[in-house]
Design a protein around this motif. Structure first.
Motif, PDB file in Angstrom:
ATOM      1  N   PRO A  56      55.253   2.163 -56.910  1.00 18.50           N
ATOM      2  CA  PRO A  56      55.956   1.153 -56.129  1.00 18.50           C
ATOM      3  C   PRO A  56      55.161  -0.145 -56.145  1.00 18.50           C
ATOM      4  N   PRO A  57      55.823  -1.275 -55.916  1.00 20.46           N
ATOM      5  CA  PRO A  57      55.101  -2.554 -55.917  1.00 20.46           C
ATOM      6  C   PRO A  57      54.169  -2.651 -54.719  1.00 20.46           C
ATOM      7  N   ASP A  58      53.222  -3.579 -54.795  1.00 15.84           N
ATOM      8  CA  ASP A  58      52.377  -3.793 -53.634  1.00 15.84           C
ATOM      9  C   ASP A  58      53.207  -4.518 -52.565  1.00 15.84           C
ATOM     10  N   ALA A 113      58.939   1.801 -46.944  1.00 16.68           N
ATOM     11  CA  ALA A 113      57.648   1.849 -46.246  1.00 16.68           C
ATOM     12  C   ALA A 113      56.516   2.177 -47.215  1.00 16.68           C
ATOM     13  N   GLU A 114      56.796   3.003 -48.232  1.00 16.57           N
ATOM     14  CA  GLU A 114      55.735   3.361 -49.182  1.00 16.57           C
ATOM     15  C   GLU A 114      55.213   2.143 -49.934  1.00 16.57           C
ATOM     16  N   SER A 115      56.041   1.127 -50.113  1.00 14.58           N
ATOM     17  CA  SER A 115      55.573  -0.113 -50.743  1.00 14.58           C
ATOM     18  C   SER A 115      54.764  -0.950 -49.763  1.00 14.58           C
ATOM     19  N   LEU A 116      55.228  -0.991 -48.528  1.00 12.68           N
ATOM     20  CA  LEU A 116      54.578  -1.845 -47.530  1.00 12.68           C
ATOM     21  C   LEU A 116      53.207  -1.332 -47.106  1.00 12.68           C
ATOM     22  N   ILE A 117      52.972  -0.026 -47.191  1.00 10.76           N
ATOM     23  CA  ILE A 117      51.681   0.509 -46.745  1.00 10.76           C
ATOM     24  C   ILE A 117      50.643   0.566 -47.862  1.00 10.76           C
ATOM     25  N   ARG A 118      51.068   0.263 -49.091  1.00 13.82           N
ATOM     26  CA  ARG A 118      50.104   0.253 -50.199  1.00 13.82           C
ATOM     27  C   ARG A 118      49.082  -0.851 -49.998  1.00 13.82           C
ATOM     28  N   PRO A 119      47.864  -0.663 -50.522  1.00  8.23           N
ATOM     29  CA  PRO A 119      46.877  -1.742 -50.442  1.00  8.23           C
ATOM     30  C   PRO A 119      47.341  -2.940 -51.261  1.00  8.23           C
ATOM     31  N   LEU A 120      46.953  -4.115 -50.826  1.00 11.89           N
ATOM     32  CA  LEU A 120      47.282  -5.320 -51.590  1.00 11.89           C
ATOM     33  C   LEU A 120      46.552  -5.273 -52.926  1.00 11.89           C
TER      34      LEU A 120
END
Length: 126
Positions: A56-58, A113-120
């Motif tokens: 998923p995207p960052d 949510a899986e994209s939003l919680i990924r590290p930048l």
């Protein structure tokens, strides 16, 4: 109906050649050709998922994509993130998202949510 699992790149190419024929003239569902098409698509998708996973995207990429997709501006993100300076800090990767921001972006914009919680990531976008 002689269909085999897709285990190798050659198997995958052969399945894709056969699938591409069906795209020009998609068969009716619940017919032998329709069932063959559906089975081949399922096998190809399973092979792709296993061998070519897409991360998923960052968070910033996900937010920018949704902004572009929905024609949103920085002002539109303020109810979810805060004042415009805070939105710019997020979009410029100067500040991480907080849990309340993640929840609001997920609930209101449907960003996974899986994209939003990924590290930048370190990627800088303009």
């Amino acid at each position: 109906m002689n269909i085999r699992p897709i285990r190798t790149q050659d198997d995958y190419r052969a399945a894709m050649r056969e699938i591409s024929i069906f795209f020009d003239d998609e068969p009716e569902p619940n017919t032998p050709e329709g069932e063959r098409f559906e089975i081949l698509l399922t096998l190809a998708q399973a092979y792709e998922t296993k061998n070519f996973p897409i991360d998923p995207p960052d968070p910033v990429e996900a937010i920018r994509f949704r902004m572009e997709q929905a024609g949103l501006t920085v002002k539109d993100l303020e109810p979810m993130i805060g004042r415009s300076n805070r939105v710019y800090e997020i979009l410029n990767r100067k500040r991480p998202l907080t849990l309340p921001m993640i929840r609001k972006l997920h609930d209101r914009l449907g960003i996974p949510a899986e994209s939003l919680i990924r590290p930048l990531s370190d990627a800088r976008t303009s």
